[in-house]
Design a protein around this motif. Structure first.
Motif, short mmCIF file in Angstrom:
data_model
loop_
_atom_site.label_atom_id
_atom_site.label_comp_id
_atom_site.label_asym_id
_atom_site.label_seq_id
_atom_site.Cartn_x
_atom_site.Cartn_y
_atom_site.Cartn_z
N SER A 129 34.46 45.05 34.97
CA SER A 129 33.52 43.96 35.11
C SER A 129 34.03 42.92 36.07
CB SER A 129 33.27 43.32 33.73
OG SER A 129 34.47 42.79 33.22
N SER A 130 33.11 42.12 36.60
CA SER A 130 33.47 41.09 37.56
C SER A 130 32.94 39.75 37.12
CB SER A 130 32.87 41.44 38.93
OG SER A 130 32.99 40.33 39.79
N PRO A 131 33.79 38.72 37.15
CA PRO A 131 33.32 37.39 36.77
C PRO A 131 32.53 36.72 37.89
CG PRO A 131 35.62 37.31 37.41
CD PRO A 131 35.21 38.75 37.43
N LEU A 132 32.59 37.25 39.10
CA LEU A 132 31.80 36.67 40.18
C LEU A 132 30.34 37.05 40.01
CD1 LEU A 132 34.11 37.45 43.24
CD2 LEU A 132 33.88 35.29 42.03
N PRO A 133 29.41 36.20 40.47
CA PRO A 133 27.99 36.56 40.40
C PRO A 133 27.74 37.86 41.15
CG PRO A 133 28.28 34.26 41.04
CD PRO A 133 29.63 34.89 41.10
N SER A 134 26.89 38.69 40.58
CA SER A 134 26.59 39.95 41.24
C SER A 134 25.92 39.70 42.59
CB SER A 134 25.65 40.79 40.37
OG SER A 134 25.24 41.94 41.07
N ASP A 148 35.50 42.26 48.77
CA ASP A 148 36.88 41.90 49.12
C ASP A 148 37.43 40.84 48.17
OD1 ASP A 148 36.90 43.68 51.20
OD2 ASP A 148 36.49 42.19 52.76
N ALA A 149 36.61 39.84 47.85
CA ALA A 149 37.04 38.78 46.95
C ALA A 149 37.29 39.32 45.54
CB ALA A 149 36.01 37.65 46.90
N SER A 150 36.46 40.25 45.11
CA SER A 150 36.63 40.82 43.77
C SER A 150 37.92 41.62 43.67
CB SER A 150 35.43 41.71 43.42
OG SER A 150 34.24 40.94 43.32
N LEU A 151 38.20 42.43 44.68
CA LEU A 151 39.41 43.26 44.65
C LEU A 151 40.67 42.41 44.76
CD1 LEU A 151 38.60 46.47 46.73
CD2 LEU A 151 38.43 46.08 44.29
N GLY A 152 40.56 41.24 45.37
CA GLY A 152 41.73 40.40 45.57
C GLY A 152 41.96 39.38 44.48
N ARG A 153 41.20 39.46 43.39
CA ARG A 153 41.32 38.44 42.34
C ARG A 153 42.65 38.53 41.60
NH1 ARG A 153 38.86 38.40 38.05
NH2 ARG A 153 39.01 36.16 37.74
N ALA A 154 43.23 37.36 41.34
CA ALA A 154 44.46 37.28 40.55
C ALA A 154 44.10 37.05 39.09
CB ALA A 154 45.34 36.14 41.07
N VAL A 155 45.03 37.36 38.21
CA VAL A 155 44.82 37.12 36.78
C VAL A 155 44.88 35.62 36.52
CG1 VAL A 155 45.70 37.56 34.45
CG2 VAL A 155 45.87 39.34 36.20
N SER A 168 40.41 37.63 32.70
CA SER A 168 41.72 38.29 32.79
C SER A 168 41.57 39.80 32.65
CB SER A 168 42.65 37.76 31.69
OG SER A 168 42.89 36.37 31.84
N ALA A 169 40.72 40.23 31.72
CA ALA A 169 40.48 41.66 31.56
C ALA A 169 39.91 42.27 32.84
CB ALA A 169 39.54 41.91 30.39
N SER A 170 39.01 41.53 33.48
CA SER A 170 38.43 42.00 34.75
C SER A 170 39.51 42.16 35.81
CB SER A 170 37.38 41.01 35.24
OG SER A 170 36.31 40.92 34.34
N ALA A 171 40.38 41.14 35.91
CA ALA A 171 41.43 41.18 36.93
C ALA A 171 42.41 42.32 36.67
CB ALA A 171 42.17 39.84 36.96
N TYR A 172 42.77 42.53 35.41
CA TYR A 172 43.67 43.64 35.08
C TYR A 172 43.02 44.99 35.40
CZ TYR A 172 47.07 40.64 32.69
OH TYR A 172 48.02 39.70 32.39
N ALA A 173 41.72 45.11 35.12
CA ALA A 173 41.02 46.37 35.40
C ALA A 173 41.03 46.66 36.90
CB ALA A 173 39.58 46.28 34.89
N LEU A 174 40.89 45.62 37.72
CA LEU A 174 40.93 45.82 39.17
C LEU A 174 42.30 46.28 39.63
CD1 LEU A 174 38.91 42.65 40.21
CD2 LEU A 174 38.17 45.01 40.53
N GLN A 175 43.35 45.81 38.95
CA GLN A 175 44.70 46.18 39.33
C GLN A 175 45.08 47.59 38.91
OE1 GLN A 175 47.52 43.15 38.15
NE2 GLN A 175 46.34 41.52 39.11
N ALA A 176 44.19 48.26 38.19
CA ALA A 176 44.44 49.65 37.82
C ALA A 176 44.38 50.56 39.04
CB ALA A 176 43.42 50.12 36.78
#
Length: 477
Positions: A129-134, A148-155, A168-176
């Motif tokens: 999931s992404s906290p940024l507006p779709s 690009d902004a979504s993939l670069g998000r920090a926790v 935080s869950a979103s950011a960790y999922a992206l780092q997978a």
């Protein structure tokens, strides 16, 4: 249905501008209710407007800046039609609660649609999931920037709130996703959005027929089937991240890819594997290195450590001094992250002493001695004119690690300097060479799998160079 009413400027003027556009029934209801009535949103939701209004899709916030609102329709006669058009553009049902519609009253009134993706909906539709507006329905440029902004998000820093925990869950999922995978996805999304923009097609949500056409066109440009699968995976990830229905699972796309692979095979296309830098090949390459140069000392250590550790190029680039321990039997390299380490436990790789001039342990020690590196990444950029006698005074050696692409280019250039076909070598050559050398020496498959750090034996076969099929025939005595 109600519509939110937003007033810009003096009420009497903006109401007058709208009043002239309303149908007779609405004008009568407005005259009876008055401009300050609570029933105003309900009355305007049913109004028929002539001429119709412009429909805009609200911009989204990226890097602290709001993108421009996007005009998606003109001459829209009533609110229900505006909502239906916005839903079609975004790829959701008109009754989706995340879609809101407002009537902005100004000298030139307009409808403004906004799509706010709820966390619950995102989790149900996506594994990330992404906290940024779709960005659904936005322009290609906005979609690329959002991705690009979504993939670069920090926790985010913990504050005890549920919203931050979800972010935080979103950011960790992206780092997978591994760094190289994210890099490939970025390239794939940029390519898709640019192609869709050229043909005036929607990027997000996309239509399966358009994606199939995109993949076919990319094959026409000469892209390999494996690269097209990465493009398809990138588009899939984009839709999941944005909470949109995933179109890439459609049978039409699967059949298109099957046809591309079969057509490529008929045309003689085979995936090109990089040559294996086996022990003998590696000795030839290293013998041609000028060890009076800092770059020569670095590259000898890089090649020998890469070979004996069966490292991927990204792993070589990530090795830090604190990851290396000198023991009686050799070096023990601990990688905090590795492609095969799905659980993030870290892996330990042994690099033994050898009793010849191709010892990875001695090459590592010699490189540290001449470079003066005491902390940080081991393999760094070196100025070409620097010599080993300069003792790495800080000006010759940069602070940043080599990139994985730089390591691949070093392997190619060193192979060329040794009189070999440099283009046939690459980032996988050291790992392929190590595993092939072990196979030729009769190493047990369990040991080869452990050295390769593969989860399955099936992946091991891709790294072995089997040589002459007659000499290596299973029944040949």
């Amino acid at each position: 249905m109600q519509v939110e009413v937003v007033v810009h400027g003096r009420k009497d003027r903006v109401y007058a501008a709208l009043f002239d556009r309303c149908d007779r029934t609405t004008r009568h209801r407005l005259a009876e209710a008055g401009s300050s009535a609570d029933t105003l949103p309900e009355i305007l939701a049913a109004a028929r407007l002539s001429p119709g209004l412009e429909l805009r899709l609200s911009g989204i916030s990226l890097s602290g800046n709001k993108t421009d609102d996007l005009v998606i329709a003109h001459d829209v006669p009533f609110a229900a039609r505006a909502r239906a058009l916005a839903a079609e553009r975004i790829g959701v049902a008109p009754e989706d609660p995340s879609l809101t519609l407002a009537l902005h009253l100004s000298s030139v009134p307009y409808f403004l649609a906004r799509y706010r993706q709820a966390h619950g909906n995102t989790i149900a539709q996506s594994d990330a999931s992404s906290p940024l507006p779709s960005p659904a329905g936005q322009t290609p440029g906005v979609i690329v920037r959002w991705f690009d902004a979504s993939l670069g998000r920090a926790v985010p820093q913990r504050d005890g709130s549920l919203e931050t925990a979800r972010d935080s869950a979103s950011a960790y999922a992206l780092q997978a996703k591994a760094d190289n995978t994210r890099k490939a996805y970025r390239a794939g999304v940029r390519a898709w959005c640019a192609w869709a923009d050229r043909h005036a097609l929607p990027c997000l949500p996309a239509r399966s027929a358009d994606i199939a056409a995109f993949l076919a066109d990319e094959r026409g440009r000469g892209l390999a089937p494996a690269t097209l699968e990465l493009r398809r995976a990138a588009i899939t990830y984009l839709h999941r991240l944005a909470g949109c229905a995933v179109p890439t699972a459609d049978a039409a796309i699967g059949e298109t890819m099957t046809g591309i692979r079969r057509s490529a095979a008929r045309d003689g296309f085979t995936p090109r594997r990089k040559a294996a830098a086996t022990q003998d090949v590696l000795a030839t390459i290293i013998s041609a290195i000028d060890l009076s140069k800092l770059s020569g000392m670095r590259d000898r250590a890089l090649l020998l450590m890469g070979f004996y550790g069966a490292f991927r190029r990204s792993e070589l680039a990530s090795i830090d001094i604190r990851h290396v321990t000198l023991l009686n039997k050799g070096l023990l390299v601990t990688l905090p992250q590795s492609k095969g380490d799905r659980q993030g436990k870290g892996v330990e790789i042994a690099l033994p002493y050898t009793h010849d001039q191709y010892c990875p342990v001695k090459a590592y020690g010699a490189w540290l001695a001449v470079s003066g590196i005491q902390a940080g990444p081991i393999f760094r950029r070196v100025r070409k004119e620097s010599t080993a006698a300069s003792d790495g005074n800080g000006r010759e050696i940069g602070p940043q690690p080599l990139t994985d692409r730089s390591i691949a280019r070093i392997i190619q250039s060193r192979a060329s300097a040794a009189g070999l076909d440099g283009n046939s070598f690459g980032g996988h050559s050291l790992k392929r060479g190590a595993l092939t050398t072990g196979m030729d020496a009769g190493a047990h498959p369990v040991k080869l799998k452990r050295l390769a750090r593969h989860a399955t034996y099936a992946a091991l076969g891709d790294y072995l160079e089997l040589g002459d099929p007659f000499d290596e025939h299973a029944l040949q005595q």
